[in-house]
Write an enzyme that holds these catalytic residues in place. Structure first.
Site, PDB file in Angstrom:
ATOM      1  CB  SER A 146      45.207  86.667  64.813  1.00 33.59           C
ATOM      2  OG  SER A 146      45.331  86.160  63.501  1.00 33.59           O
ATOM      3  CE1 TYR A 159      41.849  84.971  63.292  1.00 32.75           C
ATOM      4  CE2 TYR A 159      40.195  84.078  64.777  1.00 32.75           C
ATOM      5  CZ  TYR A 159      41.518  84.242  64.412  1.00 32.75           C
ATOM      6  OH  TYR A 159      42.510  83.682  65.181  1.00 32.75           O
TER       7      TYR A 159
END
Ligand code: GCO
Length: 263
Positions: A146, A159
């Site tokens: 990401s 995350y």
């Protein structure tokens, strides 16, 4: 005779969580390049609806209920997949969750759950599938990182920690397994229009305006924007690419951004 470097005919790809969103777009791209597709999910009903959606696009997928964090189940179900469908040549570690909670309010159990699914899951899946890849002397592993592998943001500490770890796990796998002709790389999406980002993407939401302005391309990514990078990393064209994270982000990581009154 010219060789199509991007042809995946004869290869079998497992895309974890490939029942929707970015995973489905990646699996579709791999299928369109010739791969046989396996997807897993923890919910049977999601597998059923995904099977129908793939079929509407002319793609037959093999579906299995599997929790990527359950090491015993992973060993058992991977063995069944490889018996019923064939050896897994391409593993895309896509399954993941996000919890948007400020650190001061986040419970340790909530933090652990995100790390377990987003980082330990890819570890378990990869070490299980890699055993066969080592024996066959061939394999491609793609970890869905990401832009949070590089940058933090309010409320996504768990995350970002998982995705930062997944970048380093990608490099570690490459270090240990490249000698077996296994290529392990990551894809780092920027901000994409998916169910996961729907809550922060609604028209008029300040974050929606922020991302459109902060991204040089001036838009959210479309899941289909990822397919080409996935096919590249899964193909012969990337046989000497290892331990890299390819950011598909509309340029957001290339810039500090611009004042609100500048285009
Ligand atoms: C968020 C978003 C991000 C994106 C993506 C960026 O809350 O900031 O959900 O995490 O989904 O991961 O690469």
């Amino acid at each position: 005779m010219s060789v199509n470097l991007f042809d995946l005919t004869g290869k079998t790809a497992l895309v974890t969580g490939g029942t929707h969103g970015l995973g489905m777009a990646i699996a579709t791209g791999l299928a369109n390049a010739g791969a046989t597709i396996i997807v897993n999910d923890v919910l049977p009903e999601k597998l059923e609806s995904a099977k129908k959606e793939y079929a509407e696009n002319g793609i037959k997928v093999h579906t299995y209920v599997l929790d990527v964090t359950d090491e015993k189940a992973v060993e058992q179900v991977i063995a069944v997949m490889e018996k019923e469908v064939g050896p897994i040549d391409i593993l895309v570690n896509n399954a993941g969750i996000i919890k948007r909670i400020p650190i001061l309010e986040m419970k340790a159990e909530e933090f652990r759950q995100v790390i377990d699914i987003d980082l330990t899951g890819p570890f378990i899946m990869s070490k299980t599938v890699a055993k066969g890849m080592v024996e066959r002397g061939y394999g491609k592993i793609i970890n869905m990182c990401s832009m949070m592998s590089e940058l933090g943001r309010n409320t996504v500490s768990a995350y970002a920690s998982a995705k930062g770890g997944l970048k380093m796990l990608t490099r570690s796998m490459a270090t240990e397994w490249a000698k077996y002709n296994i290529q392990i790389n990551g894809i780092g999406p920027g901000y994409f229009a998916t169910d996961q980002t729907a809550p922060i993407r609604v028209d008029g939401h300040p974050f929606n305006e922020f991302i459109i302005h902060r991204t040089p391309a001036g838009r959210w990514g479309d899941p289909e924007d990822l397919a080409g990078t996935a096919v590249f990393l899964a193909s012969k064209a990337a046989d000497f690419v290892n331990g890299q994270v390819v950011y598909v982000d509309g340029g957001i990581l290339a810039t500090i951004g611009k004042p609100s009154n500048e285009n």
